[in-house]
Design a protein around this motif. Structure first.
Motif, PDB file in Angstrom:
ATOM      1  N   SER A  98       0.870  -1.170   0.000  1.00 38.36           N
ATOM      2  CA  SER A  98       0.000   0.000   0.000  1.00 38.36           C
ATOM      3  C   SER A  98       0.906   1.219   0.000  1.00 38.36           C
ATOM      4  O   SER A  98       1.951   1.227   0.661  1.00 38.36           O
ATOM      5  CB  SER A  98      -0.873  -0.007   1.261  1.00 38.36           C
ATOM      6  N   THR A  99       0.535   2.260  -0.736  1.00 37.23           N
ATOM      7  CA  THR A  99       1.420   3.425  -0.812  1.00 37.23           C
ATOM      8  C   THR A  99       1.566   4.109   0.547  1.00 37.23           C
ATOM      9  O   THR A  99       2.505   4.864   0.760  1.00 37.23           O
ATOM     10  CB  THR A  99       0.917   4.461  -1.846  1.00 37.23           C
ATOM     11  N   ASP A 100       0.644   3.821   1.455  1.00 35.47           N
ATOM     12  CA  ASP A 100       0.791   4.361   2.809  1.00 35.47           C
ATOM     13  C   ASP A 100       2.108   3.951   3.443  1.00 35.47           C
ATOM     14  O   ASP A 100       2.638   4.629   4.326  1.00 35.47           O
ATOM     15  CB  ASP A 100      -0.344   3.834   3.724  1.00 35.47           C
ATOM     16  N   MET A 101       2.609   2.802   2.966  1.00 36.25           N
ATOM     17  CA  MET A 101       3.847   2.294   3.558  1.00 36.25           C
ATOM     18  C   MET A 101       5.062   3.087   3.089  1.00 36.25           C
ATOM     19  O   MET A 101       6.154   2.910   3.606  1.00 36.25           O
ATOM     20  CB  MET A 101       4.046   0.826   3.176  1.00 36.25           C
ATOM     21  N   LEU A 102       4.886   3.935   2.032  1.00 38.60           N
ATOM     22  CA  LEU A 102       6.026   4.659   1.478  1.00 38.60           C
ATOM     23  C   LEU A 102       6.246   5.978   2.204  1.00 38.60           C
ATOM     24  O   LEU A 102       5.315   6.531   2.795  1.00 38.60           O
ATOM     25  CB  LEU A 102       5.769   4.986  -0.001  1.00 38.60           C
ATOM     26  N   PRO A 103       7.497   6.542   2.138  1.00 40.46           N
ATOM     27  CA  PRO A 103       7.736   7.888   2.652  1.00 40.46           C
ATOM     28  C   PRO A 103       6.895   8.879   1.836  1.00 40.46           C
ATOM     29  O   PRO A 103       6.581   8.603   0.673  1.00 40.46           O
ATOM     30  CB  PRO A 103       9.229   8.126   2.399  1.00 40.46           C
ATOM     31  N   PRO A 104       6.524  10.030   2.408  1.00 48.54           N
ATOM     32  CA  PRO A 104       5.615  10.974   1.745  1.00 48.54           C
ATOM     33  C   PRO A 104       6.059  11.356   0.336  1.00 48.54           C
ATOM     34  O   PRO A 104       5.242  11.429  -0.578  1.00 48.54           O
ATOM     35  CB  PRO A 104       5.650  12.199   2.657  1.00 48.54           C
ATOM     36  N   PHE A 105       7.399  11.589   0.151  1.00 51.77           N
ATOM     37  CA  PHE A 105       7.888  11.981  -1.167  1.00 51.77           C
ATOM     38  C   PHE A 105       7.509  10.944  -2.219  1.00 51.77           C
ATOM     39  O   PHE A 105       6.978  11.270  -3.277  1.00 51.77           O
ATOM     40  CB  PHE A 105       9.408  12.184  -1.139  1.00 51.77           C
ATOM     41  N   TRP A 106       7.770   9.696  -1.902  1.00 50.27           N
ATOM     42  CA  TRP A 106       7.498   8.631  -2.874  1.00 50.27           C
ATOM     43  C   TRP A 106       6.012   8.404  -3.078  1.00 50.27           C
ATOM     44  O   TRP A 106       5.578   7.981  -4.136  1.00 50.27           O
ATOM     45  CB  TRP A 106       8.208   7.334  -2.467  1.00 50.27           C
ATOM     46  N   THR A 111       3.890  10.807  -3.317  1.00 46.39           N
ATOM     47  CA  THR A 111       3.530  11.799  -4.335  1.00 46.39           C
ATOM     48  C   THR A 111       3.985  11.334  -5.721  1.00 46.39           C
ATOM     49  O   THR A 111       3.242  11.406  -6.695  1.00 46.39           O
ATOM     50  CB  THR A 111       4.183  13.158  -4.024  1.00 46.39           C
ATOM     51  N   VAL A 112       5.224  10.838  -5.792  1.00 49.24           N
ATOM     52  CA  VAL A 112       5.760  10.360  -7.066  1.00 49.24           C
ATOM     53  C   VAL A 112       4.847   9.268  -7.636  1.00 49.24           C
ATOM     54  O   VAL A 112       4.508   9.267  -8.822  1.00 49.24           O
ATOM     55  CB  VAL A 112       7.201   9.822  -6.882  1.00 49.24           C
ATOM     56  N   THR A 113       4.413   8.382  -6.759  1.00 45.68           N
ATOM     57  CA  THR A 113       3.594   7.254  -7.199  1.00 45.68           C
ATOM     58  C   THR A 113       2.292   7.695  -7.851  1.00 45.68           C
ATOM     59  O   THR A 113       1.771   7.028  -8.733  1.00 45.68           O
ATOM     60  CB  THR A 113       3.280   6.353  -5.982  1.00 45.68           C
ATOM     61  N   LEU A 114       1.820   8.878  -7.408  1.00 46.80           N
ATOM     62  CA  LEU A 114       0.559   9.351  -7.987  1.00 46.80           C
ATOM     63  C   LEU A 114       0.667   9.634  -9.491  1.00 46.80           C
ATOM     64  O   LEU A 114      -0.323   9.742 -10.191  1.00 46.80           O
ATOM     65  CB  LEU A 114       0.081  10.613  -7.253  1.00 46.80           C
ATOM     66  N   PHE A 115       1.906   9.780  -9.978  1.00 43.44           N
ATOM     67  CA  PHE A 115       2.098   9.995 -11.422  1.00 43.44           C
ATOM     68  C   PHE A 115       2.216   8.674 -12.182  1.00 43.44           C
ATOM     69  O   PHE A 115       2.382   8.672 -13.395  1.00 43.44           O
ATOM     70  CB  PHE A 115       3.336  10.862 -11.678  1.00 43.44           C
ATOM     71  N   ASN A 116       2.137   7.597 -11.461  1.00 45.81           N
ATOM     72  CA  ASN A 116       2.255   6.292 -12.104  1.00 45.81           C
ATOM     73  C   ASN A 116       0.866   5.807 -12.515  1.00 45.81           C
ATOM     74  O   ASN A 116       0.033   5.498 -11.671  1.00 45.81           O
ATOM     75  CB  ASN A 116       2.906   5.311 -11.130  1.00 45.81           C
ATOM     76  N   PRO A 117       0.619   5.697 -13.815  1.00 44.37           N
ATOM     77  CA  PRO A 117      -0.724   5.312 -14.262  1.00 44.37           C
ATOM     78  C   PRO A 117      -1.154   3.929 -13.766  1.00 44.37           C
ATOM     79  O   PRO A 117      -2.345   3.688 -13.568  1.00 44.37           O
ATOM     80  CB  PRO A 117      -0.614   5.322 -15.794  1.00 44.37           C
ATOM     81  N   VAL A 118      -0.179   3.065 -13.569  1.00 46.70           N
ATOM     82  CA  VAL A 118      -0.529   1.701 -13.158  1.00 46.70           C
ATOM     83  C   VAL A 118      -1.162   1.695 -11.767  1.00 46.70           C
ATOM     84  O   VAL A 118      -2.007   0.859 -11.461  1.00 46.70           O
ATOM     85  CB  VAL A 118       0.719   0.789 -13.215  1.00 46.70           C
ATOM     86  N   LEU A 119      -0.770   2.662 -10.937  1.00 45.56           N
ATOM     87  CA  LEU A 119      -1.361   2.781  -9.602  1.00 45.56           C
ATOM     88  C   LEU A 119      -2.886   2.845  -9.679  1.00 45.56           C
ATOM     89  O   LEU A 119      -3.596   2.211  -8.898  1.00 45.56           O
ATOM     90  CB  LEU A 119      -0.827   4.035  -8.902  1.00 45.56           C
ATOM     91  N   TYR A 120      -3.372   3.615 -10.650  1.00 37.83           N
ATOM     92  CA  TYR A 120      -4.821   3.807 -10.790  1.00 37.83           C
ATOM     93  C   TYR A 120      -5.513   2.505 -11.169  1.00 37.83           C
ATOM     94  O   TYR A 120      -6.625   2.238 -10.745  1.00 37.83           O
ATOM     95  CB  TYR A 120      -5.115   4.895 -11.834  1.00 37.83           C
ATOM     96  N   LEU A 121      -4.817   1.710 -12.007  1.00 36.44           N
ATOM     97  CA  LEU A 121      -5.395   0.436 -12.430  1.00 36.44           C
ATOM     98  C   LEU A 121      -5.450  -0.541 -11.273  1.00 36.44           C
ATOM     99  O   LEU A 121      -6.473  -1.164 -11.001  1.00 36.44           O
ATOM    100  CB  LEU A 121      -4.557  -0.166 -13.567  1.00 36.44           C
ATOM    101  N   VAL A 122      -4.317  -0.670 -10.581  1.00 31.16           N
ATOM    102  CA  VAL A 122      -4.238  -1.628  -9.477  1.00 31.16           C
ATOM    103  C   VAL A 122      -5.239  -1.228  -8.397  1.00 31.16           C
ATOM    104  O   VAL A 122      -5.983  -2.064  -7.873  1.00 31.16           O
ATOM    105  CB  VAL A 122      -2.807  -1.676  -8.907  1.00 31.16           C
ATOM    106  N   SER A 123      -5.292   0.081  -8.111  1.00 32.77           N
ATOM    107  CA  SER A 123      -6.196   0.581  -7.086  1.00 32.77           C
ATOM    108  C   SER A 123      -7.652   0.266  -7.427  1.00 32.77           C
ATOM    109  O   SER A 123      -8.428  -0.205  -6.592  1.00 32.77           O
ATOM    110  CB  SER A 123      -5.989   2.093  -6.931  1.00 32.77           C
ATOM    111  N   GLY A 124      -7.997   0.504  -8.690  1.00 29.21           N
ATOM    112  CA  GLY A 124      -9.366   0.245  -9.120  1.00 29.21           C
ATOM    113  C   GLY A 124      -9.723  -1.232  -9.022  1.00 29.21           C
ATOM    114  O   GLY A 124     -10.793  -1.604  -8.527  1.00 29.21           O
TER     115      GLY A 124
END
Ligand SMILES: Nc1ncnc2c1ncn2[C@@H]1O[C@H](COP(=O)(O)OP(=O)(O)O)[C@@H](O)[C@H]1O
Ligand SMILES: [Mg+2]
Lengths: 253, 320
Positions: free
Chosen positions: A187-195, A197-210
């Motif tokens: 889960s991105t919650d496990m990442l440091p805050p900077f990362w 934010t970076v992850t939000l630009f990753n389109p695959v995140l949206y797919l996996v999340s959905g």
């Protein structure tokens, strides 16, 4: 509409898979099983739960996504690259078949294969963990849309590539990192805050999340945002394909 | 032939310039009628494949118009392409497919409903029926070429393009090929083939188009091309050899060959006076007797060489 033409391409592509059954089905199933053994059993026993879901169950949507993306791209790209490479593409170019129909044949077949594979992965997962699917229809919608749009991307790649290296470099250097950094296995919650934010630009995140939302109703972003982004991605790919055929890009000289 | 009938294929001011700036087709104009066999004759690099590819939709014309059965090849591509079968110059096949499935694929691709009976007929005509379940990679080169023809015929086209069909083909396959071509002609299929062998064009075609450097230099009925440009030669085998041609025979521009045993007289079959009677009289007067005589047609090869030379002289000729 050249219905027989579309069916000819579709059947040809499906038959090609039949000949490479081990590569297209057996290999992904084995890989998935390994993921469950390594991540689910070994690491998962230490992680316990992520957002109220066992770790083994948490990674199922990510694993399905990984397989969908890789296979859609490689199937569709190889499907159109090969006739170009051996020269049999002349027949398609001289046939009474439109751009849209060619795409429908190739992308339809690649997407069908990916969807079937996604379901096989799902079945494999069910062997290892106790699966819950909250919204099966939404799950299928995500699987089908993802398979279709990444098959389109693969088709574009196959037309663009003029050697085997280019053909394999995109899945390797682009898709794998995006999937691994797209919250497939954490889960991105496990990442440091900077990362985060970076992850939000990753389109695959949206797919996996959905997709994950359709299983467990937990998501990084709103499920509607996920749906909108996959549809938008598909439209972009369609636009590129349309442009390629209009200009004869790398096919008609 | 009914000259008033609309041509099945009509090419108007067709130009093709490739991306690298090379102009492969220069203002091609050509009408082809239903049921004709036309040979496009020209050396390598003349633009034959480019011309065919432009008509079939593989190469995009830079300018000009092509219609097939009255339909525009760009606007009505579905209509025009479904009428055309193409056997390309290169042998390109899906090695892992079976003969039957590749044929069924071709038919489907061209928008036709499955028809096992027709495919069987095509395979039998091309002596491939017993190979129908074999993988293509197990076929010999000759069989692969037959298969390419079978694929092109799988959707019952009314126009068949054969791009250098006999390149690297043995005598028996060549004979088979011409048999098939003749059968198709009986079914009113229009056939356009390219070749750089003159004998081939001479053997099979109704009309011959000569193409060089992207230009269609001339298109003519084979017979009239032969007689118009084909001068004949009269060979006279002498009863007794001579050392030189007697002075009084010089107007005939005779050639003395075979160590003084043969005289050759070249004449124009189209002119009113061939001069043969006068020559024979004058030979008699000069006391030259002959054992045998025969006439030969000047070959298309000679004609072709002349035409190509003429056209390149026109292009590179000094300004007047
Ligand atoms: N894709 C291409 N790009 C640039 N030039 C080409 C291309 N294809 C063919 N040509 C050139 O066009 C000319 C005609 O080629 P082609 O039509 O294949 O001739 P032919 O079939 O009569 O041998 C040749 O000089 C060839 O090099
Ligand atoms: Mg050629």
């Amino acid at each position: 509409m050249n219905f027989y033409g579309v069916m000819a391409i579709y059947k040809f592509e499906m038959a090609r898979t039949g000949r490479t059954l081990i590569q297209s089905i057996v290999a992904p199933v084995i890989t998935t099983s390994l993921y469950f053994i390594v991540f689910g059993a070994a690491i998962g026993s230490r992680i316990q739960q992520v957002e109220g879901v066992s770790y083994g169950a948490f990674i199922v949507p990510g694993l399905i996504m990984l397989n969908l993306l890789m296979n859609s791209i490689s199937n569709a790209s190889f499907g159109i690259y090969f006739p170009k490479f051996v020269g049999t593409v002349y027949e398609m170019l001289s046939a009474p078949i439109s751009t849209f129909e060619v795409v429908l044949g190739y992308v339809g077949a690649a997407a069908t294969k990916s969807v079937l594979l996604g379901l096989i992965i799902l079945a494999t997962a069910a062997v290892f963990i106790d699966l819950q699917i909250a919204h099966p229809v939404i799950m299928m919608l995500f699987i089908v849309l993802t398979a279709a749009s990444f098959s389109l991307l693969g088709f574009i790649l196959g037309i663009w590539a003029d050697n085997f290296e280019k053909l394999s470099v995109v899945p390797m250097l682009l898709v794998t990192p995006l999937v691994f950094l797209g919250g497939s296995f954490y889960s991105t919650d496990m990442l440091p805050p900077f990362w985060q934010t970076v992850t939000l630009f990753n389109p695959v995140l949206y797919l996996v999340s959905g997709l994950r939302w359709s299983f467990y109703e937990i998501a990084e972003v709103n499920v509607l945002v996920s749906l909108a982004s996959i549809v938008a991605f598909m439209l972009v790919c369609l636009g590129i394909v349309y442009y390629m055929f209009r200009t004869g890009y790398k096919l008609r000289v | 032939m009914d000259v008033a009938a609309e041509p099945i294929l009509s090419i108007r001011n067709l130009n093709k310039t490739y991306a690298d700036g090379f102009q492969a087709l220069k203002d091609i104009n050509l009408d082809i009628h239903k049921g004709e066999i036309i040979a496009l004759l020209g050396p390598n690099g003349a633009g034959k494949t480019t011309l065919i590819s432009a008509i079939c939709g593989i190469v995009r014309p830079s300018s000009g118009q092509v219609t097939v059965a009255g339909f525009d090849i760009v606007k009505d591509f579905r209509k025009t392409r479904s009428l055309i079968g193409l056997v390309p110059q290169e042998l390109t096949t899906d090695a892992f497919e079976s003969v039957w499935s590749t044929l069924a694929f071709s038919r489907g691709l061209f928008g036709k409903a499955p028809d096992a009976a027709h495919l069987e007929e095509v395979l039998r005509a091309l002596s491939l029926w017993d190979k129908k379940d074999k993988k293509i990679l197990t076929l010999s080169g000759g069989m692969k070429r037959r298969l390419m023809i079978a694929k092109a015929l799988s959707h019952q086209p009314s126009i068949l393009f054969l791009d250098e069909p006999t390149a690297g083909v043995d005598v028996s396959l060549r004979k088979d090929m011409w048999n098939i071509v003749n059968e198709l002609k009986d079914e009113e299929v229009t056939i356009i083939l390219t070749t750089h062998y003159i004998e081939e064009a001479e053997e099979i075609a109704d009309r011959i188009g000569i193409i060089n450097n992207g230009e269609l230099i001339l298109v003519q009925e084979k017979a009239s091309l032969m007689s118009k440009l084909g001068k004949k030669q009269l060979h006279l085998d002498l009863a007794a050899g001579i050392d030189s041609i007697p002075e009084q025979l010089s107007p005939y521009k005779l050639e003395l060959t075979s160590e003084g045993n043969r005289l050759i007289y070249t004449f124009d079959t189209q002119s009113e006076h061939t001069g043969i009677t006068a020559l024979l009289d004058d030979l008699n007067l000069a006391g030259i007797r002959f054992r045998d005589l025969n006439t030969t047609q000047r070959s298309l090869e000679d004609i072709f060489v002349n035409l190509v030379n003429e056209s390149s002289e026109e292009n590179t000729g000094a300004p007047v």
